[in-house]
Design an enzyme around this catalytic site. Structure first.
Site, PDB file in Angstrom:
ATOM      1  N   SER A  64       0.871  -1.160   0.000  1.00 24.33           N
ATOM      2  CA  SER A  64       0.000   0.000   0.000  1.00 24.33           C
ATOM      3  C   SER A  64       0.916   1.220   0.000  1.00 24.33           C
ATOM      4  O   SER A  64       1.806   1.336  -0.855  1.00 24.33           O
ATOM      5  CB  SER A  64      -0.945  -0.030   1.210  1.00 24.33           C
ATOM      6  OG  SER A  64      -1.741   1.146   1.250  1.00 24.33           O
ATOM      7  N   LYS A  97      -4.853   3.246  -2.409  1.00 22.86           N
ATOM      8  CA  LYS A  97      -4.064   2.648  -1.333  1.00 22.86           C
ATOM      9  C   LYS A  97      -4.885   2.474  -0.060  1.00 22.86           C
ATOM     10  O   LYS A  97      -4.662   1.520   0.701  1.00 22.86           O
ATOM     11  CB  LYS A  97      -2.802   3.482  -1.091  1.00 22.86           C
ATOM     12  CG  LYS A  97      -1.834   3.483  -2.262  1.00 22.86           C
ATOM     13  CD  LYS A  97      -1.421   2.062  -2.669  1.00 22.86           C
ATOM     14  CE  LYS A  97      -0.340   2.033  -3.730  1.00 22.86           C
ATOM     15  NZ  LYS A  97       0.101   0.673  -4.075  1.00 22.86           N
ATOM     16  N   TYR A 131      -4.521   8.218  -6.122  1.00 26.34           N
ATOM     17  CA  TYR A 131      -3.543   7.285  -5.580  1.00 26.34           C
ATOM     18  C   TYR A 131      -3.892   6.910  -4.141  1.00 26.34           C
ATOM     19  O   TYR A 131      -3.918   5.725  -3.788  1.00 26.34           O
ATOM     20  CB  TYR A 131      -2.153   7.908  -5.647  1.00 26.34           C
ATOM     21  CG  TYR A 131      -1.062   7.041  -5.073  1.00 26.34           C
ATOM     22  CD1 TYR A 131      -0.596   5.933  -5.765  1.00 26.34           C
ATOM     23  CD2 TYR A 131      -0.492   7.341  -3.846  1.00 26.34           C
ATOM     24  CE1 TYR A 131       0.404   5.130  -5.240  1.00 26.34           C
ATOM     25  CE2 TYR A 131       0.508   6.546  -3.313  1.00 26.34           C
ATOM     26  CZ  TYR A 131       0.955   5.448  -4.017  1.00 26.34           C
ATOM     27  OH  TYR A 131       1.952   4.662  -3.479  1.00 26.34           O
TER      28      TYR A 131
END
Length: 285
Positions: free
Chosen positions: A135, A153, A149
């Site tokens: 992650s 994650k 993004y």
């Protein structure tokens, strides 16, 4: 040390390459996936007989399952998975397209999920195995300009946290790797960037983008040291579900979680006001 067979996705460069090199140096067997055929022989040359390369696009679910089945048939049972393949998308939310978001999730979330799905039946049947997925510190905190993004994650964190609870009695361990900034091409040539188009965000975002590009190649984190940290966790009798890597990650994740805690505390009375007086309390697992 027990020698193991690793499957690591995305070993052409960056943290994936460092994880693979560290595992090979420690005497393990590593199957590494690459996107380009040119990288197959380069990877296998790292340790002939123990470094095995497979060409794979992790966004192709059928290909993921086929590669995992072939690896377990020809190389051996997969003891350790490191689902690393993915990339960063940088851009202000309003300037980034829905296609960008879907592409980010295809690689960073659905690619991880498919790979874990493919290896899990074998690990569960053997009552042994360790699932690790990369992650980011951006899965536990967020910054402007990385909304897509960070969203991907955060999704990986939620996915693997739940999985860890589902399989902990079945002999399968789960660890989420949450790195800070490491000296890779993540913020350089590997990053996808949305074009600037809305002047209202110039003052906020232009300095952030410029600073990230200037820092690329000078990041705090050493990928080789990250690999050694991951190997230490793989060898641990009781590995963590969360592995934060880097002092910058410790600082920024701590600040992010403190901000969440502050909101929860400040609005606790209002939060409690929405209950039925005789409602059922969910038990913690």
């Amino acid at each position: 040390m027990t020698t193991r067979t690793f499957l690591i996705t995305g070993v052409s460069s960056g943290l994936g390459r460092a994880f693979a090199e560290g595992a090979l140096a420690a005497g393990h067997t590593v199957v590494g996936t690459v996107r380009r055929s040119d990288d197959l022989r380069k990877f296998e040359a790292l340790a002939p007989g123990r470094a095995h390369a497979r060409q794979l696009d992790v966004t192709d679910d059928d290909a993921v399952f086929a590669v995992v089945a072939e690896v377990e048939r020809t190389v051996g049972p997969i003891d350790v998975l490191i689902a690393n393949a993915g990339y960063g998308h940088e851009g202000v939310f309003e300037e980034s397209s829905m296609a960008d978001l879907r592409a980010q999730f295809d690689a960073n979330v659905f690619g991880v999920a498919a790979t874990v799905h493919a290896v899990l039946p074998g690990m569960r049947a053997r009552r042994s195995g360790h699932v690790l997925a990369v992650s980011s510190m951006g899965g536990l905190m967020s910054v402007p300009g990385l909304s897509y993004y960070c969203a991907s994650k955060y999704a990986v964190v939620g996915l693997l946290e739940s999985l860890a609870k589902e399989v902990r009695s079945l002999g399968v361990r789960v660890t989420i790797i949450e790195p800070g900034s490491f000296r890779t091409a993540w913020a350089g040539g590997s990053m996808v960037r949305s074009e600037r188009s809305i002047a209202d965000y110039d003052e906020l975002f232009d300095p952030i983008r410029a600073a990230r590009q200037a820092a690329s190649g000078h990041q705090l984190g050493d990928p080789a040291k990250a690999a050694q940290a991951v190997l230490r966790v793989v060898e641990a009798d009781d590995p963590p579900v969360h592995l934060v890597l880097g002092s910058d990650a410790l600082r920024l994740v701590g600040a992010g979680r403190a901000a969440v805690d502050a909101d929860i505390t400040a609005w606790e009375e209002l939060s409690r006001s929405t209950d039925f007086p005789d409602g059922h309390q969910i038990a913690a697992n």
